[in-house]
Design an enzyme around this catalytic site. Structure first.
Site, mmCIF file in Angstrom:
data_model
loop_
_atom_site.group_PDB
_atom_site.id
_atom_site.type_symbol
_atom_site.label_atom_id
_atom_site.label_comp_id
_atom_site.label_asym_id
_atom_site.label_seq_id
_atom_site.Cartn_x
_atom_site.Cartn_y
_atom_site.Cartn_z
ATOM 1 C CG ASP A 1 58.705 88.206 -4.549
ATOM 2 O OD1 ASP A 1 59.501 88.190 -3.657
ATOM 3 O OD2 ASP A 1 58.880 87.429 -5.462
ATOM 4 C CB SER B 1 75.610 93.860 -2.418
ATOM 5 O OG SER B 1 76.335 92.640 -2.246
ATOM 6 C CE LYS C 1 72.429 94.011 -5.248
ATOM 7 N NZ LYS C 1 70.939 94.262 -4.648
ATOM 8 C CG ASP D 1 59.135 91.732 -14.476
ATOM 9 O OD1 ASP D 1 60.179 92.356 -14.016
ATOM 10 O OD2 ASP D 1 59.045 91.534 -15.684
ATOM 11 C CB VAL D 2 61.197 95.404 -10.133
ATOM 12 C CG1 VAL D 2 60.791 94.780 -8.491
ATOM 13 C CG2 VAL D 2 62.487 94.378 -10.230
ATOM 14 C CE1 TYR E 1 73.428 90.654 -6.212
ATOM 15 C CE2 TYR E 1 75.530 90.986 -5.076
ATOM 16 C CZ TYR E 1 74.029 90.926 -4.841
ATOM 17 O OH TYR E 1 73.377 90.946 -3.714
#
Length: 251
Positions: free
Chosen positions: A41, A146, A163, A67-68, A159
């Site tokens: 995270d 999502s 997704k 940090d992805v 978003y």
């Protein structure tokens, strides 16, 4: 849960964005099924606090900063899981952020950030484990998409695009990794009771809940159960699939 009922004994898992909400519920479910879990995270202090009681009870779980969107962080994440747990068998790409605004008011920075975290982050994570999974001839990646990526939401062009992109990534990566014995699948949650959704105005939440054929919002634990299934041997011949966890909303 009895040892006979656990499906992931001896497995090592990484969950990104695992410090709260759905990610934390996924981490808990993986632990319950016998996996060792590395929670990654960007807010490592919050993640560490979330798992403090689990660690106090001897659970094999660790929190680490990641940090992805950073290629280096993703590679170090895999290296740390190998060092601490002796392997990596499961990757759950769950990290995501929202920056909701209608298109005419959304900044390019907010568009880029959401795609970088949700989509590029999942690509970097999958790439970081790809060589290892090919070498060991096994592994499971589960991407958390999502319902917004299927039906679109006004005010969420960033978003929804991210997704939806995760579904394309899932299917392409499944074709690349499938020949080695590794699998890549996705879950697509709908209206789930999290701090984010419960922060909606009550009337907006109620209107969205009314769209669910089952008549209620889901729970993070119900999403987590779907992730465990896709990561487990029970899904050994499921690859490139998208499992909707929506109560029927959006069908």
């Amino acid at each position: 849960m009895s040892k006979e009922d656990r499906m992931l004994d001896g497995k090592a898992a990484i969950v990104t964005g695992g410090g709260q909400g759905i990610g934390l519920a996924i981490a808990e479910a993986l632990l319950e099924h016998g996996a060792k879990v590395m929670i990654a995270d960007v807010d490592v202090d919050k993640a560490a606090a979330s798992i403090e009681s689990w660690r106090a009870n001897g659970a094999p779980v660790l929190a680490t900063a990641c940090d992805v969107t950073s290629e280096r962080d993703q590679e170090q994440l895999v290296a740390r899981c190998l060092e601490e747990f002796g392997g990596v068998d499961i990757l759950v790409n769950n990290a995501g952020v929202t920056r909701d605004r209608y298109m005419t008011k959304m900044t390019t920075d907010d568009f880029d950030l959401v795609l970088d975290v949700s989509l590029k982050g999942a690509w970097l994570g999958t790439r970081a484990v790809a060589g290892l999974f090919r070498e060991q001839g096994s592994g499971a990646v589960v991407n958390v998409s999502s319902l917004s990526g299927k039906i679109g939401n006004p005010g969420q062009t960033n978003y929804s695009a991210a997704k939806a992109g995760l579904i394309g990534l899932t299917k392409a990566a499944a074709k690349e990794l499938g020949p080695s014995g590794a699998r890549v699948n996705a879950v697509q949650p709908g209206l789930i009771r999290t701090d984010m959704t419960l922060a909606m105005k009550p009337e907006i939440f109620a209107s969205k809940e009314a769209e669910v054929p089952m008549g209620r919002a889901g729970t993070p634990e119900e999403v987590a159960d779907a992730v465990v299934f896709l990561a487990s041997p029970m899904a050994s011949y499921i690859n490139g699939a998208v499992l909707e966890v929506t109560g029927g909303r959006g069908i």
